[in-house]
Write a protein that holds these residues in place. Sequence first.
Motif, short mmCIF file in Angstrom:
data_model
loop_
_atom_site.label_atom_id
_atom_site.label_comp_id
_atom_site.label_asym_id
_atom_site.label_seq_id
_atom_site.Cartn_x
_atom_site.Cartn_y
_atom_site.Cartn_z
N ARG A 138 10.89 1.79 2.16
CA ARG A 138 9.82 1.98 1.10
C ARG A 138 10.64 3.19 0.04
N ARG A 140 12.41 1.85 -2.91
CA ARG A 140 12.83 1.05 -4.34
C ARG A 140 11.69 0.85 -5.11
N ASP A 141 11.51 0.73 -6.23
CA ASP A 141 10.57 0.26 -7.12
C ASP A 141 10.62 -1.09 -7.57
N GLU A 142 9.46 -1.74 -8.27
CA GLU A 142 9.62 -3.24 -8.75
C GLU A 142 10.73 -3.47 -9.50
N ILE A 145 14.14 -4.98 -8.25
CA ILE A 145 14.18 -6.28 -7.32
C ILE A 145 15.33 -6.98 -8.19
N GLY A 175 8.11 -7.73 0.31
CA GLY A 175 8.59 -6.68 -0.57
C GLY A 175 8.74 -5.54 0.49
N LEU A 180 10.90 -1.97 -0.60
CA LEU A 180 9.89 -1.48 -1.94
C LEU A 180 9.09 -0.78 -1.46
N ALA A 184 5.15 -0.56 -5.07
CA ALA A 184 6.00 -1.27 -5.98
C ALA A 184 5.77 -2.83 -5.22
N ALA A 185 5.72 -2.96 -4.11
CA ALA A 185 5.55 -4.18 -3.44
C ALA A 185 4.07 -4.67 -3.81
#
Length: 266
Positions: A138, A140-142, A145, A175, A180, A184-185
């Motif tokens: 948990r 990363r943001d979208e 990707i 995600g 993510l 973000a997911a």
Amino acid sequence: MELLQILLLATLQGLTEFLPISSSAHLILAPVVTGYEDQGLAFDVAVHLGTLAAVVGYFRHEIISISSDFFRSWFNPAARSRESHLGWMIIIATLPVGVFGILMKSLVETDLRSPLVIAITTIGFGLLLLLADRTGKRQRDEYAIRYKDALVIGLFQALAIIPGTSRSGATITGGLFLGLTRKAASRFSFLISIPTILMSGGLLTLDLISSDTPTDWLSLSLGTGLAFITAYLCIHYFLRFIETMGMLPFVIYRLILGGLILLFLV
């Protein structure tokens, strides 16, 4: 259709389309539990239209930004931005469900609509969601990707063709496994739902055109409007509270629902 049936089914579609608890399972089970006749293809198209309008309306600013940057980058590669990159990721993540949806359409509409299948997928993918929520980093943001990540999430989305899996649940699970954040997911899941619902609604519309079923426009209009309102509110509050709430409440709900199906309907 009776007014109570319209209220029930449209609200179910609006809520469950974007919560990780499977809209298809609830719509399949609703006539079994309530005793109502099947709502019919036209109503399914109407409520899908309502949820599509809700997600497009909620993410309208992001959609405009992603679309404009995406097409601008075609003519000027130097103009690539994180929004145009996200546009490519949405396309890649949508490809698997398009392929599998066409190949498995007849199977999904017949053998896979059984209560046993729904119970197994409801419980199994609920536990998988819990595992992803507990083990995912948990971080990363979208916009972080990558192409491989988008394809993996797309394959998770393709699994959701099986009733009871949950499209949002499967994509959020994918995600989270990829690191993510919950928000973000969820945001990426909602964004890739737009082309997915468009494709699904398109197939349903083609089937509807070829049928001779009379159209109850009042019921369809009410269903569309109610699905829109409930879906919009669902997206708003889900994204607002998901980081602190986590996935456990939805996992518990899925386990209870799957257990009740096994106990009473299988």
